[in-house]
Motif scaffolding. Structure first.
Motif, PDB file in Angstrom:
ATOM      1  N   PHE A 182      -9.936  -3.772   6.251  1.00 38.76           N
ATOM      2  CA  PHE A 182     -10.617  -4.043   5.219  1.00 38.76           C
ATOM      3  C   PHE A 182     -12.160  -3.907   5.357  1.00 38.76           C
ATOM      4  CE2 PHE A 182      -6.432  -5.485   4.074  1.00 38.76           C
ATOM      5  CZ  PHE A 182      -6.247  -4.894   2.913  1.00 38.76           C
ATOM      6  N   ASP A 183     -12.527  -3.735   6.632  1.00 35.70           N
ATOM      7  CA  ASP A 183     -14.186  -3.809   6.915  1.00 35.70           C
ATOM      8  C   ASP A 183     -14.750  -5.123   6.144  1.00 35.70           C
ATOM      9  OD1 ASP A 183     -16.200  -2.923   8.175  1.00 35.70           O
ATOM     10  OD2 ASP A 183     -16.871  -1.754   6.315  1.00 35.70           O
ATOM     11  N   ALA A 184     -14.022  -6.120   6.430  1.00 33.79           N
ATOM     12  CA  ALA A 184     -14.812  -7.521   5.674  1.00 33.79           C
ATOM     13  C   ALA A 184     -14.399  -8.570   6.851  1.00 33.79           C
ATOM     14  CB  ALA A 184     -14.156  -7.638   4.420  1.00 33.79           C
ATOM     15  N   ASP A 185     -15.124  -9.660   6.597  1.00 32.92           N
ATOM     16  CA  ASP A 185     -14.995 -10.828   7.435  1.00 32.92           C
ATOM     17  C   ASP A 185     -14.241 -11.631   6.889  1.00 32.92           C
ATOM     18  OD1 ASP A 185     -16.743 -10.074   9.452  1.00 32.92           O
ATOM     19  OD2 ASP A 185     -18.581 -10.682   8.581  1.00 32.92           O
TER      20      ASP A 185
ATOM     21  N   ARG B  11     -10.326  -6.075  -4.847  1.00 34.81           N
ATOM     22  CA  ARG B  11      -8.964  -5.734  -4.876  1.00 34.81           C
ATOM     23  C   ARG B  11      -9.144  -4.590  -5.500  1.00 34.81           C
ATOM     24  NH1 ARG B  11      -9.738 -10.599  -2.832  1.00 34.81           N
ATOM     25  NH2 ARG B  11      -8.081 -11.880  -2.862  1.00 34.81           N
ATOM     26  N   VAL B  12      -9.871  -3.990  -6.426  1.00 34.36           N
ATOM     27  CA  VAL B  12     -10.067  -2.750  -6.802  1.00 34.36           C
ATOM     28  C   VAL B  12     -10.506  -1.733  -5.828  1.00 34.36           C
ATOM     29  CG1 VAL B  12     -11.150  -1.324  -8.603  1.00 34.36           C
ATOM     30  CG2 VAL B  12     -10.664  -3.511  -9.245  1.00 34.36           C
ATOM     31  N   GLU B  13     -11.333  -1.785  -5.082  1.00 39.12           N
ATOM     32  CA  GLU B  13     -11.447  -1.073  -3.900  1.00 39.12           C
ATOM     33  C   GLU B  13     -10.353  -0.922  -3.049  1.00 39.12           C
ATOM     34  OE1 GLU B  13     -15.257  -1.789  -2.303  1.00 39.12           O
ATOM     35  OE2 GLU B  13     -16.359  -1.866  -4.061  1.00 39.12           O
ATOM     36  N   ALA B  14      -9.742  -1.958  -2.784  1.00 39.24           N
ATOM     37  CA  ALA B  14      -8.712  -1.923  -1.633  1.00 39.24           C
ATOM     38  C   ALA B  14      -7.514  -1.103  -2.424  1.00 39.24           C
ATOM     39  CB  ALA B  14      -8.305  -3.299  -1.541  1.00 39.24           C
ATOM     40  N   SER B  15      -7.391  -1.185  -3.555  1.00 39.53           N
ATOM     41  CA  SER B  15      -6.242  -0.410  -4.270  1.00 39.53           C
ATOM     42  C   SER B  15      -6.615   0.871  -4.331  1.00 39.53           C
ATOM     43  CB  SER B  15      -6.160  -1.134  -5.841  1.00 39.53           C
ATOM     44  OG  SER B  15      -5.560  -2.258  -5.814  1.00 39.53           O
ATOM     45  N   GLN B  16      -7.892   1.364  -4.222  1.00 40.88           N
ATOM     46  CA  GLN B  16      -8.130   2.858  -3.932  1.00 40.88           C
ATOM     47  C   GLN B  16      -7.584   3.744  -2.603  1.00 40.88           C
ATOM     48  OE1 GLN B  16     -12.410   3.039  -4.490  1.00 40.88           O
ATOM     49  NE2 GLN B  16     -12.071   2.656  -6.577  1.00 40.88           N
ATOM     50  N   ASP B  17      -7.471   2.753  -1.530  1.00 44.18           N
ATOM     51  CA  ASP B  17      -7.000   3.161  -0.413  1.00 44.18           C
ATOM     52  C   ASP B  17      -5.630   3.000  -0.200  1.00 44.18           C
ATOM     53  OD1 ASP B  17      -9.586   3.936   0.316  1.00 44.18           O
ATOM     54  OD2 ASP B  17     -10.083   1.854   1.322  1.00 44.18           O
ATOM     55  N   MET B  18      -4.940   1.993  -0.926  1.00 44.36           N
ATOM     56  CA  MET B  18      -3.489   1.977  -0.903  1.00 44.36           C
ATOM     57  C   MET B  18      -2.987   1.445  -2.100  1.00 44.36           C
ATOM     58  SD  MET B  18      -3.305  -1.656   1.107  1.00 44.36           S
ATOM     59  CE  MET B  18      -4.282  -1.145   2.678  1.00 44.36           C
ATOM     60  N   ALA B  19      -1.632   1.508  -2.155  1.00 40.01           N
ATOM     61  CA  ALA B  19      -1.010   1.121  -3.476  1.00 40.01           C
ATOM     62  C   ALA B  19      -1.472  -0.333  -3.897  1.00 40.01           C
ATOM     63  CB  ALA B  19       0.760   1.126  -3.319  1.00 40.01           C
ATOM     64  N   THR B  20      -1.579  -0.560  -5.228  1.00 40.95           N
ATOM     65  CA  THR B  20      -2.021  -2.021  -5.655  1.00 40.95           C
ATOM     66  C   THR B  20      -1.188  -3.038  -5.155  1.00 40.95           C
ATOM     67  OG1 THR B  20      -2.880  -0.801  -7.575  1.00 40.95           O
ATOM     68  CG2 THR B  20      -2.663  -3.261  -7.739  1.00 40.95           C
ATOM     69  N   GLU B  21      -0.086  -2.982  -4.988  1.00 34.42           N
ATOM     70  CA  GLU B  21       0.900  -4.013  -4.528  1.00 34.42           C
ATOM     71  C   GLU B  21       0.552  -4.088  -3.062  1.00 34.42           C
ATOM     72  OE1 GLU B  21       1.939  -1.307  -6.385  1.00 34.42           O
ATOM     73  OE2 GLU B  21       2.403  -2.371  -8.291  1.00 34.42           O
ATOM     74  N   ASP B  22       0.584  -3.131  -2.319  1.00 37.29           N
ATOM     75  CA  ASP B  22       0.271  -3.147  -1.042  1.00 37.29           C
ATOM     76  C   ASP B  22      -0.924  -4.095  -0.626  1.00 37.29           C
ATOM     77  OD1 ASP B  22       2.760  -2.106  -0.463  1.00 37.29           O
ATOM     78  OD2 ASP B  22       1.938  -0.093  -0.081  1.00 37.29           O
ATOM     79  N   ALA B  23      -2.056  -3.783  -1.366  1.00 38.19           N
ATOM     80  CA  ALA B  23      -3.302  -4.182  -1.121  1.00 38.19           C
ATOM     81  C   ALA B  23      -3.068  -5.757  -1.429  1.00 38.19           C
ATOM     82  CB  ALA B  23      -4.285  -3.630  -2.106  1.00 38.19           C
ATOM     83  N   TRP B  24      -2.560  -6.185  -2.571  1.00 39.14           N
ATOM     84  CA  TRP B  24      -2.459  -7.421  -2.863  1.00 39.14           C
ATOM     85  C   TRP B  24      -1.694  -8.404  -1.942  1.00 39.14           C
ATOM     86  CZ3 TRP B  24      -4.639 -10.650  -6.729  1.00 39.14           C
ATOM     87  CH2 TRP B  24      -5.355  -9.883  -7.713  1.00 39.14           C
ATOM     88  N   GLU B  25      -0.551  -7.672  -1.386  1.00 39.17           N
ATOM     89  CA  GLU B  25       0.186  -8.353  -0.256  1.00 39.17           C
ATOM     90  C   GLU B  25      -0.585  -8.455   0.846  1.00 39.17           C
ATOM     91  OE1 GLU B  25       4.294  -7.296   2.155  1.00 39.17           O
ATOM     92  OE2 GLU B  25       4.103  -6.502   0.075  1.00 39.17           O
TER      93      GLU B  25
END
Length: 117
Positions: A59-62, A69-83
């Motif tokens: 996630f390139d974050a500390d 969560r919005v940006e993470a959901s752009q690279d993968m399915a929303t459910e996968d990002a939340w999980e």
């Protein structure tokens, strides 16, 4: 396990209680110490640290809270990002408990060490 919050009032407001999180943290650390050897605790902590580093790179974050969560959901399915972010947070909590158990491990027969809460 709980702390009394106030004493109620003449207007019959009920007494409230608040959970003592420091007790639950101490109890969890104590259970780790009871059930695992020093070596097992160190190995589990090492594994957790490796997993945390993988999430930081992914996630390139500390910190999981720094990830949108919005940006993470752009690279993968929303459910996968939340999980993934939820698992990151869970591993971080577990690593903190393992670290406390390893650092504050008392000698046999002693009482548990001090825990900052």
């Amino acid at each position: 396990m709980v702390r009394r919050d106030g004493i109620g009032s003449p207007s019959r407001r009920p007494v409230r209680y608040e959970r003592n999180d420091a007790y639950f943290q101490w109890r969890c650390i104590d259970r780790i110490r009871e059930n695992y050897s020093d070596q097992e605790i160190v190995e589990a902590l090492s594994d957790a640290i490796k997993q945390l580093e993988e999430y930081r790179k992914q996630f390139d974050a500390d910190d999981h809270d720094a990830v949108s969560r919005v940006e993470a959901s752009q690279d993968m399915a929303t459910e996968d990002a939340w999980e993934a972010l939820s698992e990151w947070k869970t591993i971080e909590r577990g690593a903190a408990l393992l670290d406390s158990a390893q650092r504050d491990h008392p000698a046999s027969g002693n009482t548990p060490g001090h825990i900052d809460a």
